[in-house]
Design a protein around this motif. Structure first.
Motif, PDB file in Angstrom:
ATOM      1  N   UNK A  12     -27.388  38.834 -13.460  1.00 30.86           N
ATOM      2  CA  UNK A  12     -26.460  38.097 -12.599  1.00 30.86           C
ATOM      3  C   UNK A  12     -27.182  37.139 -11.648  1.00 30.86           C
ATOM      4  N   UNK A  13     -28.480  36.953 -11.844  1.00 33.32           N
ATOM      5  CA  UNK A  13     -29.187  35.968 -11.026  1.00 33.32           C
ATOM      6  C   UNK A  13     -28.641  34.571 -11.365  1.00 33.32           C
ATOM      7  N   UNK A  14     -29.030  33.541 -10.611  1.00 34.51           N
ATOM      8  CA  UNK A  14     -28.616  32.185 -10.990  1.00 34.51           C
ATOM      9  C   UNK A  14     -29.254  31.843 -12.339  1.00 34.51           C
ATOM     10  N   UNK A  40     -23.333  49.309 -14.275  1.00 33.40           N
ATOM     11  CA  UNK A  40     -23.731  47.937 -13.976  1.00 33.40           C
ATOM     12  C   UNK A  40     -24.829  47.739 -12.945  1.00 33.40           C
ATOM     13  N   UNK A  41     -25.316  48.819 -12.353  1.00 35.96           N
ATOM     14  CA  UNK A  41     -26.292  48.643 -11.278  1.00 35.96           C
ATOM     15  C   UNK A  41     -27.601  49.384 -11.518  1.00 35.96           C
ATOM     16  N   UNK A  42     -27.779  49.876 -12.755  1.00 38.98           N
ATOM     17  CA  UNK A  42     -29.083  50.418 -13.120  1.00 38.98           C
ATOM     18  C   UNK A  42     -29.521  51.652 -12.348  1.00 38.98           C
ATOM     19  N   UNK A  95     -21.645  36.648 -19.113  1.00 40.93           N
ATOM     20  CA  UNK A  95     -21.369  35.799 -20.271  1.00 40.93           C
ATOM     21  C   UNK A  95     -21.684  34.337 -19.961  1.00 40.93           C
ATOM     22  N   UNK A  96     -21.246  33.860 -18.798  1.00 38.85           N
ATOM     23  CA  UNK A  96     -21.496  32.449 -18.448  1.00 38.85           C
ATOM     24  C   UNK A  96     -23.002  32.180 -18.408  1.00 38.85           C
ATOM     25  N   UNK A  97     -23.750  33.113 -17.824  1.00 39.42           N
ATOM     26  CA  UNK A  97     -25.209  32.946 -17.769  1.00 39.42           C
ATOM     27  C   UNK A  97     -25.814  32.973 -19.167  1.00 39.42           C
ATOM     28  N   UNK A 109     -27.479  45.583 -19.143  1.00 37.30           N
ATOM     29  CA  UNK A 109     -26.217  45.560 -18.407  1.00 37.30           C
ATOM     30  C   UNK A 109     -26.367  45.652 -16.900  1.00 37.30           C
ATOM     31  N   UNK A 110     -27.580  45.478 -16.406  1.00 40.13           N
ATOM     32  CA  UNK A 110     -27.811  45.538 -14.961  1.00 40.13           C
ATOM     33  C   UNK A 110     -27.678  44.155 -14.333  1.00 40.13           C
ATOM     34  N   UNK A 111     -27.675  44.112 -12.994  1.00 41.20           N
ATOM     35  CA  UNK A 111     -27.676  42.834 -12.285  1.00 41.20           C
ATOM     36  C   UNK A 111     -28.966  42.065 -12.574  1.00 41.20           C
TER      37      UNK A 111
END
Ligand code: LCS
Length: 393
Positions: A375-377, A211-213, A265-267, A337-339
């Motif tokens: 995972x940014x806004x 998840x963090x590349x 998913x929400x993003x 799949x990264x942030x």
């Protein structure tokens, strides 16, 4: 004790600090070899009569913790970690095939997996049939007398098409053919193929699991019997093992897998809604937003739609490249799949090795874009995409 929840297993499974001087973080066993208690102990380890570690290509405690954790999350008996997703895929497929066999594969695969199947054909006459696997008849028609494995991705990279795992597993059982599923796009938080009767699950752990590349890794999960065999044959002798530090990074990443997947998913759902309303976007491919039969599959086997989106813009290969070049926050990069939100053009990047005619049959057009929503806004992701789309001719 009642059965623990996924989020708890993602943090604790496979490690007990009491066995490691109380160290709450899993120690990194940075060693190539292990001292035996005696010559006889060494002999017993090699004979498989003692559980001791021998040499890190044959097992390492940090890597073992990761293997146990992912096995639990996938509801499998044993996990086996590899130095890359391709290391896992090749070790499993070599273990399941021999010269002159046949593989049934989903129509649509990660480019290097496609390359591997072609290599099998060229070197060992292991042929492949690419099938939509979307009805009982289609699945049966793809199977031959010499079929030794059914291999699939769902959602498919990059077209996001879904395959009914239960249906494929049911028919495969009749023929006693193992079903191998690449679950990279969904992760076990969203989809657990073994629960639907499939036999082996594979991951590029490079992606959401870590998840963090910052790691390249793979993992396979399935029955103890099969993975014991892989561990002592195609993994041991081909050697694509995972380094302990990389295993440690993935163990750390896994602790936040559920909350990351919820946010991805929400993003992604927000971005899908915005894309659908944009006049430059002609098609969107996202689980739950497709044809009714696709929605049914999504409801049956996926708890969420995930963070990957594919879409098409009105225009050529160059128009698509223009769009990518106008982006700022969103990074033009392969992997997923990264942030960070990542965008790429499969036809010229991840799937460029597939000959054009076959690529188009898979639905990978020159104007297809793959977006790994980070995972940014979400508003910042959308604003970046929107300004780039609005600059297209
Ligand atoms: N399976 C899938 C579904 C993948 O997307 C990838 C890599 C692999 C297996 C191979 O894993 P690796 O050896 O790289 O850990 N996918 C990539 C992609 O779509 N962009 O860059 C790599």
């Amino acid at each position: 004790m009642p059965k623990k929840h996924f989020a708890t297993d993602a943090i604790h499974e496979g490690y007990d600090s009491k066995n490691h001087l109380g160290s709450l973080s899993t120690p990194i066993y940075q060693t190539s070899t292990y001292e035996f208690d005696s010559a006889e102990h060494g002999e017993a380890c090699f004979a498989g009569e003692s559980e001791g570690y021998i040499y890190s290509r044959l097992g390492n405690p940090t890597v073992r913790a990761l293997e146990e954790r992912v096995a639990k999350l996938e509801n499998g008996e044993r996990g086996l970690a590899f130095g890359s997703g391709m290391g896992a895929i090749s070790a499993v497929l070599v273990a399941l095939t021999k010269a002159n066999d046949h593989i049934v594969s989903s129509t649509g695969l990660y480019g290097c997996t496609y390359g591997l199947l072609k290599m099998f054909e060229d070197k060992y006459n292991i042929t492949s049939t690419f099938s939509d696997l979307n009805t009982e008849t289609v699945i049966r028609d793809a199977i031959q007398d010499n079929t030794s494995v059914i291999y699939l991705e769902t959602p498919i990279n990059p077209t996001m098409q879904l395959i009914d795992l239960e249906l494929v597993a049911k028919i495969a059982k009749e023929f006693d053919i193992p079903v191998v599923v690449d679950n990279t796009f969904s992760t076990p938080y969203i989809q657990r193929p073994l629960d639907f009767g499939c036999d082996v699950v594979l991951h590029s752990a490079t992606k959401y699991l870590n998840g963090h590349g910052d790691v390249i890794a793979g993992i396979a999960v399935g029955s103890k019997e099969f993975l014991d065999e892989v561990a002592m044959t195609t993994q041991k002798d081909m050697g694509a093992i995972l380094a302990p530090f990389d295993a440690w990074l993935i163990l750390r990443g896994l602790k936040t897998l559920p909350i990351r997947m919820d946010r991805h998913t929400a993003n992604a759902e927000k971005i899908v809604a915005k894309l659908a309303a944009h006049n430059k976007v002609t098609d969107i491919y996202y689980p739950g937003k497709g044809r009714p039969d696709q929605n049914e599959i999504k409801e049956k086997q996926m708890s969420l739609s995930g963070g990957m989106i594919a879409f098409e813009v009105d225009g050529s290969k160059e128009t698509t490249q223009q769009l990518l070049n106008h982006l700022d926050i969103i990074k033009v990069a392969v992997s997923l799949g990264d942030a960070e939100t990542l965008i790429e053009q499969p036809a010229t990047m991840t799937h460029a090795v597939i000959p054009e005619e076959e690529r188009l049959k898979m639905g990978i057009t020159n104007s297809l874009i793959r977006l790994s929503v980070g995972l940014e806004h979400w508003e910042d992701i959308w604003n970046d995409l929107d300004q780039a789309l609005n600059k297209l001719d």
